[in-house]
Design a protein around this motif. Sequence first.
Motif, short mmCIF file in Angstrom:
data_model
loop_
_atom_site.label_atom_id
_atom_site.label_comp_id
_atom_site.label_asym_id
_atom_site.label_seq_id
_atom_site.Cartn_x
_atom_site.Cartn_y
_atom_site.Cartn_z
N PHE A 1 1.03 -1.12 -0.06
CA PHE A 1 -0.06 -0.11 0.04
C PHE A 1 0.79 1.31 -0.17
O PHE A 1 1.86 1.23 0.73
CB PHE A 1 -0.92 0.10 1.21
N ASN A 2 0.25 2.16 -0.39
CA ASN A 2 0.87 3.55 -0.35
C ASN A 2 -0.06 4.37 0.53
O ASN A 2 -1.11 4.64 0.59
CB ASN A 2 0.96 4.33 -1.77
N ILE A 3 0.90 4.64 1.72
CA ILE A 3 0.08 5.33 2.82
C ILE A 3 0.00 6.89 2.53
O ILE A 3 1.21 7.31 2.39
CB ILE A 3 0.90 4.78 4.09
N MET A 4 -0.85 7.60 2.93
CA MET A 4 -1.02 8.95 2.75
C MET A 4 -1.60 9.45 3.95
O MET A 4 -2.96 9.89 4.31
CB MET A 4 -2.46 8.93 1.55
N PRO A 5 -0.94 10.07 4.88
CA PRO A 5 -1.03 10.43 6.12
C PRO A 5 -1.97 11.77 5.80
O PRO A 5 -1.60 12.56 5.37
CB PRO A 5 0.23 10.95 6.65
N PRO A 6 -2.95 12.02 6.56
CA PRO A 6 -3.83 12.85 6.47
C PRO A 6 -3.25 14.48 6.87
O PRO A 6 -3.50 15.22 6.03
CB PRO A 6 -5.01 12.85 7.66
N HIS A 7 -2.53 14.18 7.96
CA HIS A 7 -1.82 15.71 8.23
C HIS A 7 -0.31 15.12 8.94
O HIS A 7 -0.21 14.06 9.32
CB HIS A 7 -2.47 16.45 9.10
N LEU A 8 0.51 16.23 8.77
CA LEU A 8 2.05 15.90 8.97
C LEU A 8 2.54 16.98 10.12
O LEU A 8 2.24 17.98 9.92
CB LEU A 8 3.01 15.90 7.67
N PRO A 9 3.31 16.45 11.04
CA PRO A 9 3.98 15.04 11.25
C PRO A 9 2.99 14.16 11.81
O PRO A 9 3.01 12.82 11.89
CB PRO A 9 5.18 15.49 11.93
N GLY A 10 1.69 14.53 12.56
CA GLY A 10 1.13 13.43 13.23
C GLY A 10 0.40 12.27 12.62
O GLY A 10 0.70 11.39 13.08
N GLY A 11 -0.11 12.43 11.45
CA GLY A 11 -0.49 11.12 10.62
C GLY A 11 0.60 10.27 10.35
O GLY A 11 0.32 8.83 10.35
N LEU A 12 1.87 10.68 10.23
CA LEU A 12 2.69 9.61 10.05
C LEU A 12 3.33 8.92 11.26
O LEU A 12 3.70 7.89 11.43
CB LEU A 12 3.95 10.39 9.24
N ASP A 13 3.62 10.10 12.46
CA ASP A 13 3.84 9.56 13.65
C ASP A 13 2.94 8.38 14.06
O ASP A 13 3.59 7.31 14.43
CB ASP A 13 3.87 10.50 14.40
N ASP A 14 1.88 8.59 13.82
CA ASP A 14 1.00 7.85 14.54
C ASP A 14 0.79 6.26 13.58
O ASP A 14 0.87 5.19 14.18
CB ASP A 14 -0.80 8.08 14.32
#
Lengths: 455, 455
Positions: free
Chosen positions: A393-406
């Motif tokens: 999958f290609n992961i598309m974090p909603p907002h950064l950095p929080g969405g990637l950290d989570d």
Amino acid sequence: MTKNENEMKLGAFFMIPGHHVAAWRHPEAEADQIMNFDFIKRLAQTAERGKFDMIFLADGYAVRAKDKTALSQSVHTLFEPFTLLSALSAVTRSIGLAATVSTTYNEPFNVARKFASLDHLSGGRAAWNVVTSNTEGEAKNFSQEQHLQHAKRYERAEEFVDVVTKLWDSWEDDALVIDKESALFADPSKIHSINHKGEWFSVEGPLNISRPVQGHPVVIQAGSSEDGKELAARTAEVIFTAWQTLEEAQGFYADVKGRMKKYGRSPDELKIMPGIFPVIGRTEGEADKNKQLLEELIPEESGVALLSGMISVNLSGYPLDGPLPDLPDLDQVNGGKSRFKLLKDLADREGLTIRKLYQRIAGARGHREIKGTPEQIADQMQEWFENGAADGFNIMPPHLPGGLDDFVDLVIPELQKRGLFRTEYSGHTLRENLGLKRPSSNVGKKVKEMIETNK
Amino acid sequence: MTKNENEMKLGAFFMIPGHHVAAWRHPEAEADQIMNFDFIKRLAQTAERGKFDMIFLADGYAVRAKDKTALSQSVHTLFEPFTLLSALSAVTRSIGLAATVSTTYNEPFNVARKFASLDHLSGGRAAWNVVTSNTEGEAKNFSQEQHLQHAKRYERAEEFVDVVTKLWDSWEDDALVIDKESALFADPSKIHSINHKGEWFSVEGPLNISRPVQGHPVVIQAGSSEDGKELAARTAEVIFTAWQTLEEAQGFYADVKGRMKKYGRSPDELKIMPGIFPVIGRTEGEADKNKQLLEELIPEESGVALLSGMISVNLSGYPLDGPLPDLPDLDQVNGGKSRFKLLKDLADREGLTIRKLYQRIAGARGHREIKGTPEQIADQMQEWFENGAADGFNIMPPHLPGGLDDFVDLVIPELQKRGLFRTEYSGHTLRENLGLKRPSSNVGKKVKEMIETNK
């Protein structure tokens, strides 16, 4: 099945400061840092800590919209992929670096060379997401009145990829000798002109940089149209695609992998990686709250403008809480055909209003949204991965950095616990981590034979 | 005179693994490291330790020669400048990053964008060495039968630079607002289409990246022809040029600076930096020995091929220890005109044989060679700097890392002792270190007014 094949592949699709159109307004988003390299370096190092296969960057050659609303309410300034990924190559060690680069407004020699350079700089971590450019705004930045018609764009793209591949192979792997004593720097019999003469390009070669570390940087494609599927079956090694349901994704997966045989390729030479927009909460309630917060942050005009752009129909003036107006037939669409169809089908299937539709796509932009706890997200990824719908999958974090950290701190450990994802990088190059074979430099010899046959 | 004006400007011109054609054979050259980023990172950090204003990279879009001798005996693989300098931006803090990029086989939108991106990545350290491409080999890599004729190349270059500059100014400095509360990311009244329509390009704009940190990355030019001097007087901020004698350099300096007034520019808005090829020894004898070692390492065929390429005349077959044959008139040359003239004059003036001429240019390639002790080298640099011949120099180390190490460890301290060179970086950006003003974003307003006038 090798260990490698038991594990899914994951891309970290960076859109700064997040994929949601209102990401920059999120209380935790570091919106004022978006042009600061140190911020993006931190994101890249987080993705590498999570053992992602690659960082993936989208791209375009114009601001996405020129109306005052869109310009004022959304993010229209971004780093150019080659420069950003090259900088990131110097501060990471193992993660792949995938740049979207269009075949429409570039020259194959320049593109072959920049990817070869990035691949050498990074020790074999470069990937090329091959796209065509399809907006009027882009055409007008390149001395064109109109953008190329869909089929012509794909013809040009096919030839473009062929030329780039030949240029990468124009130096054989062992062309560099570097023997000071005999004054032999390179073996000239292993450096080949390519003498390409096609409908779109005439390129003599050779490239002025030696063969990339990976032989060829990994080739990614995104198009899901008929033309796009055929091109991918012939040349792609990764497909980044958008599906909403398991059945659709399975159908696409079987369709594309089924087309590969006629090009002499085996299905595992291509990794299909749908996009996922994960909305993560430690509880379901927290996930719902996160989603609702983002939806409330979308200014109405921005939502309408975003949706209008994606279906190439101006929706301003229509009631937000009413249905979509009648849309043109698919064959009259000269933009992203597959995205148009996906959104029309989604609205029909679920009876969505304009507001509900733009809220739905304001983050995932047509990709699949998965909302829930880390376990629930892992469940859904596992279902697709184990049922012939996805190799990763290609992961598309909603907002950064929080969405990637989570994702890295909560979802990745859950996938690792299930044996679905690596705990360490197994290879040195992106190609090795993805489980893709390195193209032999015999290809170079083939080019040479072909040229000599044609003499 | 401010302190800044008392100090010369210095570029570190990296040619890997050295400027001398036989550099890679030098016993100390790390020739097997030339495609290894860690090697170049080390060089960049040495240059930064020496407080150089900038690292300067040349470029081209083809292998420099295709005959077997040249391909086998000299270095034809190199990193592409945008990718390499972006990677170096992440591992350096203060040194400028100058990329040579041609106006002949690129599009202004792409070039404006990559430089803006590099400038943001590096916190304001980007510079553009503007060149035109003038070889048949390059033409044939870009679907052209012949390269553009000299005057046409310059017409295209002038318009290209204009478009790039307008694109950099298409976002005013304060266009980004980033106010989460009011949902105002950017002020759309400060983002402008440029609507350029010229003979070569039609570009609507705006750019899809905000205004560069430096306003404009520093603009460097190299051409010393009539066309080149006029373009430089109008648009250049640094000139990288080649002169053998004080008198020639003074003449050029006065000529170009004298042309600036008609474009509303003051002479200190342009820094003239001739190239220098320093052959350093702790004693004169050691310097002589260093030079002789390099000369002996030149294979004869390579020497002849190099010279032939530089004057666009095939010299193979002529006796090495005889004079140059009759050469064509200057107006029949469609390559680098100024280099042709310089070499012809040099051979005539000193009565050089073909061998002596190729030995002379095998390192400096027409630039000035200074051989001697650190004090002698500093003397000659000081003479030019204090007598209206140069505002600084572009230093071309014969071989790497040794030639750079010696310059940083031996010559720079001598210049510093004499108060001729900085001991610390005074500015944050390249522009500040060079003592060049930052272009105001009023330019953006001017573009806007111009567009509105034309409506």
